[in-house]
Scaffold this active site. Structure first.
Site, mmCIF file in Angstrom:
data_model
loop_
_atom_site.group_PDB
_atom_site.id
_atom_site.type_symbol
_atom_site.label_atom_id
_atom_site.label_comp_id
_atom_site.label_asym_id
_atom_site.label_seq_id
_atom_site.Cartn_x
_atom_site.Cartn_y
_atom_site.Cartn_z
ATOM 1 N N ARG A 1 -2.699 1.403 -9.900
ATOM 2 C CA ARG A 1 -1.862 2.400 -9.213
ATOM 3 C C ARG A 1 -0.519 2.624 -9.901
ATOM 4 O O ARG A 1 0.111 3.668 -9.684
ATOM 5 C CB ARG A 1 -1.660 1.990 -7.748
ATOM 6 C CG ARG A 1 -2.902 2.223 -6.935
ATOM 7 C CD ARG A 1 -2.695 1.963 -5.455
ATOM 8 N NE ARG A 1 -3.890 2.350 -4.724
ATOM 9 C CZ ARG A 1 -4.223 1.859 -3.539
ATOM 10 N NH1 ARG A 1 -3.461 0.955 -2.954
ATOM 11 N NH2 ARG A 1 -5.321 2.277 -2.942
ATOM 12 N N ASP B 1 0.818 -1.221 0.000
ATOM 13 C CA ASP B 1 0.000 0.000 0.000
ATOM 14 C C ASP B 1 0.852 1.273 0.000
ATOM 15 O O ASP B 1 0.332 2.374 -0.183
ATOM 16 C CB ASP B 1 -0.950 0.007 1.206
ATOM 17 C CG ASP B 1 -2.016 -1.076 1.070
ATOM 18 O OD1 ASP B 1 -2.269 -1.523 -0.066
ATOM 19 O OD2 ASP B 1 -2.595 -1.483 2.095
HETATM 20 C C1 S3P Z 1 -5.416 -5.676 3.064
HETATM 21 C C2 S3P Z 1 -4.571 -6.422 2.297
HETATM 22 C C3 S3P Z 1 -3.879 -5.916 1.107
HETATM 23 C C4 S3P Z 1 -3.865 -4.403 1.078
HETATM 24 C C5 S3P Z 1 -5.200 -3.814 1.400
HETATM 25 C C6 S3P Z 1 -5.668 -4.251 2.772
HETATM 26 C C7 S3P Z 1 -6.076 -6.289 4.221
HETATM 27 O O1 S3P Z 1 -4.554 -6.385 -0.054
HETATM 28 O O2 S3P Z 1 -3.422 -3.937 -0.172
HETATM 29 O O3 S3P Z 1 -5.139 -2.396 1.368
HETATM 30 O O4 S3P Z 1 -6.604 -5.564 5.082
HETATM 31 O O5 S3P Z 1 -6.073 -7.518 4.294
HETATM 32 P P1 S3P Z 1 -4.254 -7.836 -0.690
HETATM 33 O O6 S3P Z 1 -4.618 -8.845 0.308
HETATM 34 O O7 S3P Z 1 -5.110 -7.883 -1.914
HETATM 35 O O8 S3P Z 1 -2.794 -7.841 -1.027
#
Ligand code: S3P
Length: 428
Positions: free
Chosen positions: A346, A315
């Site tokens: 992104r 992120d």
């Molecule tokens: C998150 C996991 C991540 C992250 C998202 C929040 C979470 O995504 O990018 O902002 O809270 O489990 P991914 O699991 O798709 O990598």
């Protein structure tokens, strides 16, 4: 009318702040408190729109909630006490809401539909649909991949699943399904994604076996508890970045979650020459928290980033790209193709808009290449409706000569409604 943020170049950031509760942990606290038996008190929950999406879905599923300014009290009645919702569950912009709730709903004794906004409806769901079907779930998606998800809940049977992607949302979805399933469910990931779900399950007393990159879970009821949410490191990252590129800055941010599966950003910044100190580390509700002190430095170095660290900085890559513009030499980011299926693409968003500010940045299939050190010049840039792009471009504007206008910034409320006000308190 859509809002914009106008920023002038600033000299430095100074001050001491706290940032609101971690978004990922807040989603999970809401969900696990709803699954627990009895009362849970959640302190420091994020007031971002994504977390309200989760809260509202849980209310639509019959969960009783008492909200006050300080706390949120949730009255759970166990794993299978949810009620059939009267309408489709609206996950808004939140992938975490949709993917985690899908795991829980697959095991309930009723049908439900999960939908979301125009951005979420374009995001891939096959990654959870396919393994949930292996657990025995009846679940359909548009073209097999896109929301809305139509779920006919029922009995699930534990499986062993090796996920092709390191995704905490996939892992957590399957652990939630596994928590309701007969027998054992084991999820293995290719490299470690954030482990808030595992830590929270342990905190609530659910036995969990973690071996290397595999996590195993069985059906288990558990009792409600009090939970404290640490400050959000991904939100903090924007202020850390601003302080590091503006020489003469010194800021302190206290009470931040420093879970090692989330601190890749700090590791990368240290390698780039940013002066960061992590102080007063302690553990609260199984999550490590600390105070961070950051000082500006005009001698940052570009670096190469790729491989296993990517899930630990996923992120933060948009804001890392901004820092790369202010560092000497090349910053190369690869193995980050997942960024193309976030709230927006992104890679394209940040590369194209930083270019408008004069950055020497090239888009790559799975990342980008930045030749740092070229002075940025204020211009009008677009967020494309993505909160992290909007905040990253605002920070770039602080370091760009003249005036920068970031369009379409309402989306910042998705993760960090307090962003602009907090930033103002730090500007000298
Ligand atoms: C998150 C996991 C991540 C992250 C998202 C929040 C979470 O995504 O990018 O902002 O809270 O489990 P991914 O699991 O798709 O990598």
């Amino acid at each position: 009318m859509k809002h914009s943020i106008i920023i002038n170049q600033v000299r430095a950031l100074k001050g001491i702040i706290r940032v609101p509760g971690d978004k990922s942990i807040s989603h999970r606290a809401l969900i696990f408190a709803s699954l627990a038996q009895g009362k849970s008190i959640i302190k420091g929950i994020s007031k971002c729109e994504d977390c309200f999406s989760t809260l509202n879905c849980l209310k639509d599923l019959g969960i009783r909630v008492k909200e006050s300014r300080e706390n949120l009290v949730i009255f759970g009645e166990g794993l299978f006490a949810f009620k059939k919702p009267k309408k489709s569950l609206d996950c808004g912009n939140s992938g975490t809401t949709m993917r985690l709730l899908a795991g829980l709903l697959a095991a309930q004794n009723f049908s439900s539909v999960l939908t979301g906004d125009k951005y979420l409806r374009k995001r891939p769901m096959e990654r959870i649909v396919e393994p949930l079907r292996k657990l025995g779930a009846e679940i359909d998606a548009d073209k097999g991949n896109y929301p809305p998800l139509r779920i006919k809940g029922g009995k699930l049977q534990g499986i062993r699943y090796s996920s092709p992607i390191a995704s905490a949302q996939v892992k957590s979805c399957l652990l939630l399904a596994g928590l309701h399933a007969e027998g054992k469910t084991t999820v293995t990931e290719p490299s470690r994604s954030r482990d808030h779900t595992e830590r929270m399950l342990k905190y609530f007393g659910v036995p969990l076996k973690i071996q290397g990159l595999s996590v195993s879970i069985r059906k288990e009821e558990f009792a409600g508890k009090e939970f404290f949410i640490p400050g959000d490191i991904s939100s903090t990252a924007f202020f850390i970045a601003a302080a590091s590129i503006l020489n003469g800055s010194k800021i302190k941010i206290s009470g931040i979650g420093v879970n090692p599966t989330r601190t890749g950003f700090l590791d990368v910044l240290k390698k780039m020459g940013v002066k960061i100190w992590i102080k007063n580390i302690k553990e609260v509700c199984r999550e490590p928290i600390a105070d961070l002190i950051v000082e500006g430095n005009n001698e940052l170095r570009g670096i190469k980033i790729g491989g296993k660290i990517i899930p630990r900085i996923i992120d933060e890559i948009p804001i890392l790209a901004v820092i790369g513009c202010f560092a000497r030499g090349k910053t190369i980011i690869k193995d980050a193709g997942e960024l193309r299926v976030k709230e927006t693409d992104r890679i394209h968003a940040i590369a194209s808009q930083l270019k408008r500010l004069g950055a020497a940045i090239k888009e790559r299939k799975d990342g980008m290449e930045i030749s740092g050190g070229k002075k940025l010049k204020g211009a009008t840039v677009e967020s494309f409706g993505d909160h992290r792009t909007a905040m990253a471009l605002t920070i770039a504007g602080l370091g760009a000569i003249g005036k920068t206008k970031v369009n379409d910034t309402d989306c910042i409320r998705t993760s960090f409604p307090e962003f602009e006000d907090l930033l103002k308190t730090l500007i000298q």
